[in-house]
Design a protein around this motif. Sequence first.
Motif, PDB file in Angstrom:
ATOM      1  N   PRO A  74       0.814  -1.230   0.000  1.00 15.86           N
ATOM      2  CA  PRO A  74       0.000   0.000   0.000  1.00 15.86           C
ATOM      3  C   PRO A  74       0.847   1.279   0.000  1.00 15.86           C
ATOM      4  O   PRO A  74       0.376   2.328  -0.437  1.00 15.86           O
ATOM      5  N   LEU A  75       2.077   1.199   0.470  1.00 17.24           N
ATOM      6  CA  LEU A  75       2.927   2.386   0.509  1.00 17.24           C
ATOM      7  C   LEU A  75       3.360   2.835  -0.881  1.00 17.24           C
ATOM      8  O   LEU A  75       3.787   3.969  -1.061  1.00 17.24           O
ATOM      9  N   PHE A  76       3.274   1.961  -1.859  1.00 15.37           N
ATOM     10  CA  PHE A  76       3.714   2.287  -3.213  1.00 15.37           C
ATOM     11  C   PHE A  76       2.569   2.794  -4.101  1.00 15.37           C
ATOM     12  O   PHE A  76       2.764   3.024  -5.280  1.00 15.37           O
ATOM     13  N   LYS A  77       1.393   3.003  -3.530  1.00 16.91           N
ATOM     14  CA  LYS A  77       0.263   3.481  -4.333  1.00 16.91           C
ATOM     15  C   LYS A  77       0.314   4.977  -4.560  1.00 16.91           C
ATOM     16  O   LYS A  77      -0.167   5.468  -5.572  1.00 16.91           O
ATOM     17  N   ARG A  78       0.891   5.719  -3.618  1.00  9.29           N
ATOM     18  CA  ARG A  78       1.029   7.170  -3.776  1.00  9.29           C
ATOM     19  C   ARG A  78       2.500   7.486  -4.023  1.00  9.29           C
ATOM     20  O   ARG A  78       3.376   6.907  -3.380  1.00  9.29           O
ATOM     21  N   PRO A  79       2.800   8.396  -4.930  1.00 15.32           N
ATOM     22  CA  PRO A  79       4.196   8.697  -5.253  1.00 15.32           C
ATOM     23  C   PRO A  79       5.012   9.215  -4.067  1.00 15.32           C
ATOM     24  O   PRO A  79       6.187   8.883  -3.931  1.00 15.32           O
ATOM     25  N   VAL A  80       4.388  10.012  -3.207  1.00 18.37           N
ATOM     26  CA  VAL A  80       5.134  10.579  -2.073  1.00 18.37           C
ATOM     27  C   VAL A  80       5.582   9.479  -1.119  1.00 18.37           C
ATOM     28  O   VAL A  80       6.749   9.437  -0.698  1.00 18.37           O
ATOM     29  N   THR A  81       4.674   8.579  -0.776  1.00 13.23           N
ATOM     30  CA  THR A  81       5.051   7.509   0.138  1.00 13.23           C
ATOM     31  C   THR A  81       5.972   6.507  -0.545  1.00 13.23           C
ATOM     32  O   THR A  81       6.810   5.897   0.121  1.00 13.23           O
ATOM     33  N   ALA A  82       5.834   6.335  -1.852  1.00 11.09           N
ATOM     34  CA  ALA A  82       6.727   5.423  -2.571  1.00 11.09           C
ATOM     35  C   ALA A  82       8.158   5.950  -2.537  1.00 11.09           C
ATOM     36  O   ALA A  82       9.100   5.191  -2.276  1.00 11.09           O
ATOM     37  N   ILE A  83       8.332   7.239  -2.780  1.00 12.26           N
ATOM     38  CA  ILE A  83       9.677   7.830  -2.757  1.00 12.26           C
ATOM     39  C   ILE A  83      10.257   7.750  -1.344  1.00 12.26           C
ATOM     40  O   ILE A  83      11.432   7.417  -1.166  1.00 12.26           O
ATOM     41  N   ALA A  84       9.436   8.042  -0.342  1.00 11.46           N
ATOM     42  CA  ALA A  84       9.908   7.972   1.041  1.00 11.46           C
ATOM     43  C   ALA A  84      10.287   6.540   1.422  1.00 11.46           C
ATOM     44  O   ALA A  84      11.312   6.311   2.072  1.00 11.46           O
ATOM     45  N   THR A  85       9.484   5.580   1.010  1.00  9.65           N
ATOM     46  CA  THR A  85       9.770   4.175   1.335  1.00  9.65           C
ATOM     47  C   THR A  85      11.052   3.713   0.669  1.00  9.65           C
ATOM     48  O   THR A  85      11.891   3.060   1.306  1.00  9.65           O
ATOM     49  N   VAL A  86      11.229   4.032  -0.608  1.00 11.31           N
ATOM     50  CA  VAL A  86      12.453   3.647  -1.311  1.00 11.31           C
ATOM     51  C   VAL A  86      13.658   4.336  -0.669  1.00 11.31           C
ATOM     52  O   VAL A  86      14.713   3.718  -0.490  1.00 11.31           O
ATOM     53  N   GLY A  87      13.517   5.602  -0.294  1.00  9.27           N
ATOM     54  CA  GLY A  87      14.609   6.315   0.363  1.00  9.27           C
ATOM     55  C   GLY A  87      14.990   5.686   1.687  1.00  9.27           C
ATOM     56  O   GLY A  87      16.177   5.532   1.999  1.00  9.27           O
ATOM     57  N   ILE A  88      13.994   5.318   2.475  1.00 10.00           N
ATOM     58  CA  ILE A  88      14.268   4.674   3.763  1.00 10.00           C
ATOM     59  C   ILE A  88      14.936   3.321   3.564  1.00 10.00           C
ATOM     60  O   ILE A  88      15.874   2.966   4.287  1.00 10.00           O
ATOM     61  N   LEU A  89      14.473   2.547   2.585  1.00 11.36           N
ATOM     62  CA  LEU A  89      15.085   1.240   2.317  1.00 11.36           C
ATOM     63  C   LEU A  89      16.535   1.388   1.862  1.00 11.36           C
ATOM     64  O   LEU A  89      17.418   0.640   2.307  1.00 11.36           O
ATOM     65  N   LEU A  90      16.802   2.347   0.974  1.00 10.70           N
ATOM     66  CA  LEU A  90      18.169   2.569   0.515  1.00 10.70           C
ATOM     67  C   LEU A  90      19.068   3.062   1.646  1.00 10.70           C
ATOM     68  O   LEU A  90      20.218   2.624   1.768  1.00 10.70           O
ATOM     69  N   ALA A  91      18.550   3.957   2.459  1.00  9.87           N
ATOM     70  CA  ALA A  91      19.331   4.463   3.584  1.00  9.87           C
ATOM     71  C   ALA A  91      19.625   3.348   4.591  1.00  9.87           C
ATOM     72  O   ALA A  91      20.743   3.261   5.123  1.00  9.87           O
TER      73      ALA A  91
END
Length: 68
Positions: A33-50
């Motif tokens: 569900p976090l990947f349905k909105r672009p803002v949360t998708a970018i934040a989730t990918v950023g957190i995973l990469l970090a």
Amino acid sequence: MMQDLWNTVSKYPRFIFGVIFGVILNVLAPFAPLFKRPVTAIATVGILLASFAFLSFTLRAMLGLNPV
């Protein structure tokens, strides 16, 4: 009799692949569900990469692989 044994043994890799694939799907399902909105998708990918970078740098420093 020996042919039955090899038929049974040959099914184990498929079973192990299925178990691993099922575990991966169940681990990633809450993040869908976090990947349905672009803002949360970018934040989730950023957190995973970090998180991956932090873990990588920490393990490299602890094991002495590369001076950081």
